[in-house]
Design a protein around this motif. Structure first.
Motif, mmCIF file in Angstrom:
data_model
loop_
_atom_site.group_PDB
_atom_site.id
_atom_site.type_symbol
_atom_site.label_atom_id
_atom_site.label_comp_id
_atom_site.label_asym_id
_atom_site.label_seq_id
_atom_site.Cartn_x
_atom_site.Cartn_y
_atom_site.Cartn_z
ATOM 1 N N MET A 1 113.339 -137.035 28.741
ATOM 2 C CA MET A 1 111.875 -137.213 28.751
ATOM 3 C C MET A 1 111.436 -137.802 27.413
ATOM 4 O O MET A 1 111.720 -137.254 26.351
ATOM 5 C CB MET A 1 111.189 -135.860 28.979
ATOM 6 N N THR A 2 110.745 -138.935 27.466
ATOM 7 C CA THR A 2 110.274 -139.602 26.251
ATOM 8 C C THR A 2 109.123 -138.825 25.632
ATOM 9 O O THR A 2 108.189 -138.423 26.327
ATOM 10 C CB THR A 2 109.815 -141.035 26.583
ATOM 11 N N GLU A 3 109.192 -138.628 24.324
ATOM 12 C CA GLU A 3 108.105 -137.963 23.618
ATOM 13 C C GLU A 3 106.897 -138.885 23.532
ATOM 14 O O GLU A 3 107.045 -140.077 23.249
ATOM 15 C CB GLU A 3 108.546 -137.579 22.211
ATOM 16 N N PRO A 4 105.689 -138.386 23.773
ATOM 17 C CA PRO A 4 104.504 -139.248 23.648
ATOM 18 C C PRO A 4 104.304 -139.700 22.212
ATOM 19 O O PRO A 4 104.619 -138.965 21.273
ATOM 20 C CB PRO A 4 103.364 -138.353 24.117
ATOM 21 N N ILE A 5 103.802 -140.919 22.054
ATOM 22 C CA ILE A 5 103.517 -141.423 20.708
ATOM 23 C C ILE A 5 102.286 -140.721 20.134
ATOM 24 O O ILE A 5 102.137 -140.566 18.915
ATOM 25 C CB ILE A 5 103.313 -142.962 20.732
ATOM 26 N N LEU A 6 101.381 -140.267 21.027
ATOM 27 C CA LEU A 6 100.185 -139.538 20.599
ATOM 28 C C LEU A 6 99.957 -138.367 21.545
ATOM 29 O O LEU A 6 99.985 -138.526 22.762
ATOM 30 C CB LEU A 6 98.948 -140.452 20.616
ATOM 31 N N LYS A 7 99.745 -137.188 20.941
ATOM 32 C CA LYS A 7 99.412 -136.012 21.747
ATOM 33 C C LYS A 7 98.265 -135.272 21.071
ATOM 34 O O LYS A 7 98.377 -134.833 19.921
ATOM 35 C CB LYS A 7 100.616 -135.086 21.889
ATOM 36 N N VAL A 8 97.141 -135.169 21.774
ATOM 37 C CA VAL A 8 95.960 -134.472 21.282
ATOM 38 C C VAL A 8 95.764 -133.213 22.114
ATOM 39 O O VAL A 8 95.794 -133.270 23.352
ATOM 40 C CB VAL A 8 94.708 -135.375 21.381
ATOM 41 N N SER A 9 95.577 -132.082 21.441
ATOM 42 C CA SER A 9 95.431 -130.806 22.151
ATOM 43 C C SER A 9 94.227 -130.043 21.609
ATOM 44 O O SER A 9 94.062 -129.920 20.381
ATOM 45 C CB SER A 9 96.691 -129.943 21.979
ATOM 46 N N ASN A 10 93.399 -129.535 22.503
ATOM 47 C CA ASN A 10 92.279 -128.644 22.156
ATOM 48 C C ASN A 10 91.460 -129.161 20.973
ATOM 49 O O ASN A 10 91.129 -128.410 20.050
ATOM 50 C CB ASN A 10 92.809 -127.235 21.825
ATOM 51 N N LEU A 11 91.124 -130.445 21.001
ATOM 52 C CA LEU A 11 90.397 -131.053 19.885
ATOM 53 C C LEU A 11 88.906 -130.732 19.982
ATOM 54 O O LEU A 11 88.264 -130.981 21.006
ATOM 55 C CB LEU A 11 90.601 -132.570 19.881
ATOM 56 N N ASN A 12 88.362 -130.182 18.894
ATOM 57 C CA ASN A 12 86.928 -129.889 18.803
ATOM 58 C C ASN A 12 86.399 -130.493 17.511
ATOM 59 O O ASN A 12 86.981 -130.294 16.440
ATOM 60 C CB ASN A 12 86.685 -128.381 18.790
ATOM 61 N N ILE A 13 85.308 -131.256 17.609
ATOM 62 C CA ILE A 13 84.700 -131.899 16.440
ATOM 63 C C ILE A 13 83.204 -131.625 16.476
ATOM 64 O O ILE A 13 82.540 -131.858 17.493
ATOM 65 C CB ILE A 13 84.959 -133.420 16.437
ATOM 66 N N ALA A 14 82.676 -131.149 15.349
ATOM 67 C CA ALA A 14 81.244 -130.859 15.267
ATOM 68 C C ALA A 14 80.673 -131.458 13.996
ATOM 69 O O ALA A 14 81.285 -131.393 12.928
ATOM 70 C CB ALA A 14 81.010 -129.355 15.300
ATOM 71 N N PHE A 15 79.494 -132.072 14.131
ATOM 72 C CA PHE A 15 78.727 -132.557 12.985
ATOM 73 C C PHE A 15 77.578 -131.566 12.788
ATOM 74 O O PHE A 15 76.564 -131.646 13.487
ATOM 75 C CB PHE A 15 78.191 -133.963 13.246
ATOM 76 N N GLY A 16 77.766 -130.631 11.867
ATOM 77 C CA GLY A 16 76.782 -129.564 11.735
ATOM 78 C C GLY A 16 76.784 -128.715 12.995
ATOM 79 O O GLY A 16 77.826 -128.221 13.429
ATOM 80 N N ARG A 17 75.617 -128.606 13.624
ATOM 81 C CA ARG A 17 75.530 -127.817 14.862
ATOM 82 C C ARG A 17 75.832 -128.644 16.107
ATOM 83 O O ARG A 17 75.948 -128.097 17.209
ATOM 84 C CB ARG A 17 74.123 -127.205 14.989
ATOM 85 N N TYR A 18 75.913 -129.956 15.933
ATOM 86 C CA TYR A 18 76.132 -130.833 17.103
ATOM 87 C C TYR A 18 77.622 -130.951 17.405
ATOM 88 O O TYR A 18 78.405 -131.401 16.577
ATOM 89 C CB TYR A 18 75.551 -132.217 16.839
#
Length: 580
Positions: free
Chosen positions: A1-18
């Motif tokens: 099985m080829t490893e992915p070049i990019l793997k994003v997991s449970n990403l959360n980004i907030a600008f202040g309260r937004y």
């Protein structure tokens, strides 16, 4: 099985309260293209920027995991991220003029990338940079290597950005809306170029867009985002043929398709029923000096508009289409004498406009208003919307401040906005709302003609549909005439009564919408139609999308150049074609 070049997991980004991104997960395998789609504000670009480690750490809250080629991006030292950028992952942004340094030659900028990651001398970096420019099909790459960004067209600047991004053979290329504002033929060439790069090098591509037609032609898999969250993910065929979510279905159904807008607007009246044209343009010529040499002397002229003639009637929409550099926008600006033409006549309501007569020019500009492509740069960032809208009435001395304010409130409601918004500043609105404000401002003087210069090209598909509906509704209610400048052929088909195709400053085909779009006669018009992406999944994703139209020949001519007079031949009632 080829490893992915990019793997994003449970990403959360907030600008202040937004919360801009919430619990996003994705992966991309080597040689695969994942398209991330959604409207403005859905979190697409923020996610891509986080992958590159470009978000300002002090101003945001970010958690989760971003693994790029086995390296965790979140929390990595800046030295590690600098080493990865360009070498492991590169990014092509939506607006190349904002991404390129305007005071540095393009060759200097690609050499900087090469020498950052590879042990090359200046001469070796130059040679490699020219090779990369050739690879992305920049004509006469060796000579143009020392030019500045403003000396290139939009399509050429985007190719330069792609060349810089590919300089160090990255494993992942992030393309953030790379074709949104480009003409259909240039868009097709850029998409073909990305496909070719992927075929040759196996580069994985994260393609961010709101154009489902492009997605159908480019992607292996699709991830749909809305309000910072993933709505659904699947193969391109699954998403297009069996979308599970209402939002995905809305995005697909909102895409205008050629051939499906034939009855969206009323057909224009036949010529013998028409009154006098509200606007006539006769033999319009606009040229710009090109200077060079040690003494900055005139060495040539740009023949931007060459002998243009057309009529526009009340309640009619005439669309001007063609590639960047063909003279569409210059035509619109020359009609209003914002770029004064060299010769020719502009006749408004039966009266020739005399640009030396201030009253004549003021009358023209009062009755012909312009809506520009970028609403944000069209609005004063320091003025409230109410002050901006009232300004035309006050400048022409047509109303008091109170009356102007009342009219502004009325027109805001007419374009679908709330009157309470009148005290806000431009940055407090979305792109679609700002464009509605620009339309409302154009209506403040009760004009007879509106010149819409790429007024919907950069908007999301659903917002674009609403703005086009608004323009059609206003035309029906107020009898407005539109000169609609656009490169989006499906939108042109929907709004137009007649279509004029421009090539190198001249009209090469003009006639009723159904004839020009449905049965084009000129070879250039046929190429434009062939380059329109069809929003349907294709069997062979790596096929050639566009036709080999090549870049438009240079409109720069010697000082003594005398252009030939070209006649238009009538091939059907009111349908004229050049060169037959």
């Amino acid at each position: 099985m080829t490893e992915p070049i990019l793997k994003v997991s449970n990403l959360n980004i907030a600008f202040g309260r937004y919360e801009a991104v919430r619990n996003v997960a994705l992966h991309i395998d080597p040689g695969e293209t994942l398209a991330v789609v959604g409207e403005s504000g859905s979190g697409k670009s923020v996610t891509a920027t986080a992958v590159m480690g470009l978000l300002p750490a002090r101003e945001i809250s970010i958690n989760g995991s971003i693994v790029l080629d086995g390296q965790e991006v979140l929390g990595a030292p800046e030295s590690v991220l600098r080493e990865m950028r360009g070498k492991v992952a590169s990014m092509v942004f939506q607006e190349p003029m904002m991404s390129l340094n305007p005071v540095l030659r393009v060759g200097t900028q690609i050499k900087e990338m090469l020498r950052q990651h590879r042990p090359l001398s200046d001469a070796q970096a130059r040679q490699e940079g020219i090779r990369l420019f050739d690879r992305v099909r920049i004509p006469d790459a060796q000579r143009r290597f020392d030019d500045y960004p403003h000396m290139f067209s939009g399509g050429m600047r985007q190719r330069i950005m792609i060349a810089i991004a590919l300089a160090c053979s990255p494993k992942l290329l992030i393309a953030d809306e790379p074709t949104t504002a480009l003409d259909v033929t240039i868009q097709a060439q850029i998409l073909d170029l990305l496909n070719e790069v992927q075929r040759d090098s196996g580069t994985a591509i994260l393609f961010i867009t709101h154009d489902m037609g492009v997605v159908a032609n480019m992607a292996d898999r699709v991830m749909v985002m809305q309000q910072g969250m993933t709505v659904e993910t699947g193969s391109v065929r699954e998403i297009f043929e069996h979308p599970r979510e209402d939002y995905t279905r809305m995005l697909i159904e909102a895409v205008p398709r050629l051939g499906q807008s034939g009855n969206a607007v009323l057909s224009p009246r036949t010529p013998h029923e028409r009154p006098r044209p509200v606007l006539s343009v006769k033999d319009l010529v606009s040229r710009f000096d090109v200077r060079g040499g040690a003494f900055n002397r005139k060495v040539g002229r740009v023949h931007a508009v060459e002998g243009l003639s057309f009529d526009l009637h009340a309640g009619e929409t005439l669309s001007l289409v063609g590639e960047s550099g063909c003279g569409k926008s210059t035509t619109g600006r020359s009609i209003l004498f914002l770029d004064p033409p060299d010769s020719g006549d502009v006749v408004f309501d039966g009266n020739r406009v005399d640009p030396s007569d201030r009253a004549s020019l003021a009358n023209l500009r009062r009755n012909i208003q312009m809506v520009f492509q970028d609403p944000f740069s069209s609005l004063d960032p320091k003025q409230t919307i109410g002050a901006t809208m009232a300004e035309p009435l006050l400048c022409h001395g047509l109303a008091s401040k109170k009356v102007a304010q009342e009219k502004a409130e009325h027109l805001l409601e007419r374009v679908g906005l709330e009157t309470a918004m009148i005290s806000r500043l431009p940055h407090e609105f979305s792109g679609g709302q700002r464009q509605r404000i620009c339309i409302a401002r154009a209506l403040m003087l009760d004009p007879k003609v509106i010149i819409a210069d790429e007024a919907v090209s950069a908007l999301d598909v659903s917002v674009k549909s609403h703005v086009v509906d608004l323009l059609i509704s206003l035309q029906e209610d107020m009898g407005l005439a539109y000169l609609f400048i656009s490169h989006d052929m499906a939108i042109v088909e929907r709004v137009s009564h007649r279509v004029a195709v421009m090539y190198l400053g001249e009209i090469v085909e003009i006639g009723p919408r159904a004839d020009v779009i449905g049965n084009p006669k000129h070879s250039y018009t046929q190429q434009l139609m062939a380059a329109v992406p069809v929003p349907e999944p294709v069997e062979d994703r790596h096929r050639i999308i566009g036709t080999e139209t090549g870049e438009l020949p240079s409109p720069i001519r010697p000082l003594d150049y005398v252009p030939p007079r070209r006649a238009l031949t009538e091939v059907a009632p009111t349908h004229f074609v050049a060169g037959l």
